[in-house]
Every structure is written in structure tokens, then in C-alpha cells.
Design a protein around this motif. Sequence first.
Motif, PDB file in Angstrom:
ATOM      1  N   GLU A 194      73.901  71.631  26.851  1.00 45.80           N
ATOM      2  CA  GLU A 194      72.846  70.864  27.529  1.00 45.80           C
ATOM      3  C   GLU A 194      73.314  69.444  27.839  1.00 45.80           C
ATOM      4  OE1 GLU A 194      69.014  70.135  29.205  1.00 45.80           O
ATOM      5  OE2 GLU A 194      70.092  71.982  28.733  1.00 45.80           O
ATOM      6  N   GLU A 195      73.982  68.821  26.882  1.00 42.34           N
ATOM      7  CA  GLU A 195      74.481  67.467  27.104  1.00 42.34           C
ATOM      8  C   GLU A 195      75.507  67.449  28.238  1.00 42.34           C
ATOM      9  OE1 GLU A 195      76.895  63.921  24.801  1.00 42.34           O
ATOM     10  OE2 GLU A 195      75.781  65.370  23.613  1.00 42.34           O
ATOM     11  N   ASN A 196      76.423  68.401  28.250  1.00 46.34           N
ATOM     12  CA  ASN A 196      77.410  68.483  29.333  1.00 46.34           C
ATOM     13  C   ASN A 196      76.725  68.607  30.693  1.00 46.34           C
ATOM     14  OD1 ASN A 196      79.679  68.330  27.691  1.00 46.34           O
ATOM     15  ND2 ASN A 196      79.934  70.545  27.564  1.00 46.34           N
ATOM     16  N   GLU A 230      73.200  72.687  22.193  1.00 41.26           N
ATOM     17  CA  GLU A 230      73.055  71.233  22.337  1.00 41.26           C
ATOM     18  C   GLU A 230      74.219  70.645  23.131  1.00 41.26           C
ATOM     19  OE1 GLU A 230      72.923  67.237  19.534  1.00 41.26           O
ATOM     20  OE2 GLU A 230      72.611  69.193  18.615  1.00 41.26           O
ATOM     21  N   MET A 231      75.421  71.073  22.843  1.00 38.41           N
ATOM     22  CA  MET A 231      76.592  70.573  23.554  1.00 38.41           C
ATOM     23  C   MET A 231      76.549  70.970  25.029  1.00 38.41           C
ATOM     24  SD  MET A 231      79.563  71.313  20.725  1.00 38.41           S
ATOM     25  CE  MET A 231      80.878  70.533  21.680  1.00 38.41           C
ATOM     26  N   LEU A 262      73.622  67.801  31.610  1.00 34.34           N
ATOM     27  CA  LEU A 262      72.886  66.597  32.010  1.00 34.34           C
ATOM     28  C   LEU A 262      73.826  65.481  32.456  1.00 34.34           C
ATOM     29  CD1 LEU A 262      70.087  66.563  29.279  1.00 34.34           C
ATOM     30  CD2 LEU A 262      69.874  67.244  31.696  1.00 34.34           C
ATOM     31  N   ILE A 263      74.950  65.342  31.791  1.00 34.31           N
ATOM     32  CA  ILE A 263      75.921  64.313  32.182  1.00 34.31           C
ATOM     33  C   ILE A 263      76.529  64.660  33.538  1.00 34.31           C
ATOM     34  CG2 ILE A 263      78.171  63.292  31.620  1.00 34.31           C
ATOM     35  CD1 ILE A 263      77.287  63.478  28.636  1.00 34.31           C
ATOM     36  N   HIS A 305      83.112  68.691  28.444  1.00 36.44           N
ATOM     37  CA  HIS A 305      82.884  67.362  27.875  1.00 36.44           C
ATOM     38  C   HIS A 305      84.030  66.401  28.245  1.00 36.44           C
ATOM     39  CE1 HIS A 305      82.309  64.249  24.786  1.00 36.44           C
ATOM     40  NE2 HIS A 305      83.573  64.459  24.453  1.00 36.44           N
ATOM     41  N   ASN A 341      83.880  65.427  31.946  1.00 37.48           N
ATOM     42  CA  ASN A 341      82.817  64.430  32.166  1.00 37.48           C
ATOM     43  C   ASN A 341      83.288  63.050  31.718  1.00 37.48           C
ATOM     44  OD1 ASN A 341      80.867  66.123  33.278  1.00 37.48           O
ATOM     45  ND2 ASN A 341      79.841  66.514  31.340  1.00 37.48           N
TER      46      ASN A 341
END
Length: 147
Positions: free
Chosen positions: A75-77, A72-73, A79-80, A46, A49
Motif C-alpha cells: 500500500e505504501e509503495n 502495508e508495504m 501511494l508513493i 520501494h 520510488n
Amino acid sequence: MKIAINDLLEYIQKSNNATIDLLVENKANLPQKAIEIYSHMINAHHVWNARILGKKPFFKVWQTHSVEVFAEMNEENYLISKKILDNNELDKMISYQNTKGEAYQNTIKDIMFHIINHSSYHRGQVMMLVRNAGLEPIPTDYILTKR
């Protein structure tokens, strides 16, 4: 090279997801250190990114999370990072400060490789802690995702 970095990001995404499943299934028997290391791994991704995007990270590098938010964390990492790769050249130089406030510059390519390597390193540590707790670790080797 973008294709290779994308491929490696997909590898860590799959390996991280499998590891998260293992951690969630065994959360009652996990050593706290495994949760701390996995939290660190996700936080670091994170933070990197955010550095690339020139934003302030929301999470601190050693902030601990519950296993329930890991997926969730992660997946967000992912995708970013994918969006960063889609919208930037790998040789683009990124200026940032580390957690001590020291200024550095690295290319997106080098940062992405660090994210990938850092993830593998800490997944290995987590698997050792899982094994030491009497649980069955899972293999997350790159070649296994290619078979």
C-alpha cells in the motif's frame, strides 16, 4: 500516458493485494523461496520510488519480510508511486545509482513501466512456487481486472 501508467499501477495494486491474501492464508505451507521473491518484488518497488524521489531506500533489494507486512508495504509503495505520478512529468529524467554503485539515468515513465513489469514477472514466479507446493495459485492477468 499518465492515465495508462496510473491504470497499470492500479492493476498491480489489485493483483498484489490478491496475491498477498493468498500468501497470508497459506503462509504455513509456503516455500521460503516464494516469501523471498515476494519480498524482493516489494523491496524493488520501494527502492525505485526512493530513487525517483532522490532518497535513500529503507529496505535492501533482497531483504526478506514476513507475509504479515506485505499488505502495508504494498500500500505504501502504491501511494508513493501515485504521488510521484501526480507531481511529476513522465519524461522527467532521474539520475540514480544501482545497487552496485553504477550511475544511470531513466525517465519516470521508464521506471514506472519497469516497476509494473517487474511486479508481473515475480508474481508469476510466486504462483509457480505456490502450485509446486500443492496449493492453488490465483490468476493475476491484466485483462482479468478489466473484465
